[in-house]
Design a protein around this motif. Sequence first.
Motif, mmCIF file in Angstrom:
data_model
loop_
_atom_site.group_PDB
_atom_site.id
_atom_site.type_symbol
_atom_site.label_atom_id
_atom_site.label_comp_id
_atom_site.label_asym_id
_atom_site.label_seq_id
_atom_site.Cartn_x
_atom_site.Cartn_y
_atom_site.Cartn_z
ATOM 1 N N SER A 1 2.575 -3.008 4.132
ATOM 2 C CA SER A 1 2.719 -4.151 3.243
ATOM 3 C C SER A 1 2.382 -5.432 3.984
ATOM 4 O O SER A 1 2.306 -5.453 5.208
ATOM 5 C CB SER A 1 4.142 -4.225 2.694
ATOM 6 O OG SER A 1 5.017 -4.576 3.731
ATOM 7 N N ALA A 2 2.188 -6.479 3.197
ATOM 8 C CA ALA A 2 1.970 -7.814 3.748
ATOM 9 C C ALA A 2 2.772 -8.803 2.914
ATOM 10 O O ALA A 2 2.751 -8.745 1.684
ATOM 11 C CB ALA A 2 0.492 -8.182 3.724
ATOM 12 N N SER A 3 3.499 -9.678 3.590
ATOM 13 C CA SER A 3 4.256 -10.744 2.937
ATOM 14 C C SER A 3 3.440 -12.020 3.028
ATOM 15 O O SER A 3 3.148 -12.483 4.128
ATOM 16 C CB SER A 3 5.597 -10.961 3.642
ATOM 17 O OG SER A 3 6.337 -9.780 3.682
ATOM 18 N N ASP B 1 0.858 -1.179 0.000
ATOM 19 C CA ASP B 1 0.000 0.000 0.000
ATOM 20 C C ASP B 1 0.899 1.237 0.000
ATOM 21 O O ASP B 1 1.475 1.583 1.035
ATOM 22 C CB ASP B 1 -0.904 -0.034 1.235
ATOM 23 C CG ASP B 1 -1.714 1.238 1.427
ATOM 24 O OD1 ASP B 1 -1.798 2.053 0.478
ATOM 25 O OD2 ASP B 1 -2.260 1.409 2.523
ATOM 26 N N ARG B 2 1.028 1.884 -1.167
ATOM 27 C CA ARG B 2 1.928 3.036 -1.307
ATOM 28 C C ARG B 2 1.488 4.229 -0.464
ATOM 29 O O ARG B 2 2.317 4.972 0.037
ATOM 30 C CB ARG B 2 2.002 3.470 -2.768
ATOM 31 C CG ARG B 2 2.753 2.511 -3.642
ATOM 32 C CD ARG B 2 2.845 3.048 -5.071
ATOM 33 N NE ARG B 2 3.343 2.050 -5.976
ATOM 34 C CZ ARG B 2 4.622 1.752 -6.144
ATOM 35 N NH1 ARG B 2 5.533 2.376 -5.443
ATOM 36 N NH2 ARG B 2 4.994 0.827 -6.998
ATOM 37 N N ASP C 1 9.442 1.214 0.134
ATOM 38 C CA ASP C 1 9.267 0.788 -1.258
ATOM 39 C C ASP C 1 8.985 -0.710 -1.347
ATOM 40 O O ASP C 1 9.348 -1.467 -0.452
ATOM 41 C CB ASP C 1 10.511 1.142 -2.084
ATOM 42 C CG ASP C 1 11.748 0.424 -1.589
ATOM 43 O OD1 ASP C 1 11.993 -0.699 -2.040
ATOM 44 O OD2 ASP C 1 12.457 0.998 -0.738
ATOM 45 N N PRO C 2 8.358 -1.136 -2.436
ATOM 46 C CA PRO C 2 8.011 -2.556 -2.587
ATOM 47 C C PRO C 2 9.231 -3.467 -2.729
ATOM 48 O O PRO C 2 9.173 -4.648 -2.407
ATOM 49 C CB PRO C 2 7.149 -2.596 -3.845
ATOM 50 C CG PRO C 2 7.211 -1.264 -4.463
ATOM 51 C CD PRO C 2 7.795 -0.314 -3.491
ATOM 52 N N PHE C 3 10.342 -2.942 -3.203
ATOM 53 C CA PHE C 3 11.559 -3.728 -3.357
ATOM 54 C C PHE C 3 12.028 -4.260 -1.996
ATOM 55 O O PHE C 3 12.409 -5.428 -1.853
ATOM 56 C CB PHE C 3 12.626 -2.850 -4.011
ATOM 57 C CG PHE C 3 13.881 -3.566 -4.385
ATOM 58 C CD1 PHE C 3 13.871 -4.637 -5.261
ATOM 59 C CD2 PHE C 3 15.100 -3.154 -3.869
ATOM 60 C CE1 PHE C 3 15.040 -5.297 -5.611
ATOM 61 C CE2 PHE C 3 16.269 -3.802 -4.215
ATOM 62 C CZ PHE C 3 16.234 -4.874 -5.081
#
Length: 197
Positions: A57-59, A51-52, A83-85
């Motif tokens: 985030s969720a892994s 979610d930017r 960041d998503p990275f």
Amino acid sequence: MSGSEIAKKISAYTTELAISKVRTLTLHSSGNLQQLYKRGWTSIHFDVAYDRLGFRSASGIIARNENREILASQVVTHSNIADPFTVEAYAGLQAIKLGIRLGVNKLSVFGDSKTVIKKCQSLFTDKSVIGAIITDIQSLKKGFQEIEFIFVHKEHNFYAHTIAKESLRGGESFYLEKEIPEAVRRTVENRWPYPPD
């Protein structure tokens, strides 16, 4: 088979031989995922949802045995992720930790981030933004008899992605043995009546 295809196969083979002399770590990219499920190996798929706007985030992680039966599913939620990275690297770390929790000896880790998979496979110190996470992954690899990191395309990582996406919506982490959440099961069954290979 054309000359260029033969050259590619020879190059891939010699690269794999060179790597196997150092350690049993290989990077695969295959359209036929079913061939990569090996006897006696546990396979763990990981993916993320990000979610930017909220920097959340969720892994999503799912572990299966050689018969493709679910051993465990897990979601780890994160906040303040830039960041998503970085999230993909965290997900790879969580996948390794799940393998340790399950007590497996031979582990195949599947992810759809080619960069993260290559960095996990590497034997060198990583100096990128995610270097500290990759260093943690490198140190945990010693806990397995054999381990390999395999790149797969998004469509072969649908379960892990769906688990992450659904959990990000709810904002909850979980760990389940031998099953996946019912909401994820319904989503997957609506998209594919039969599990994808």
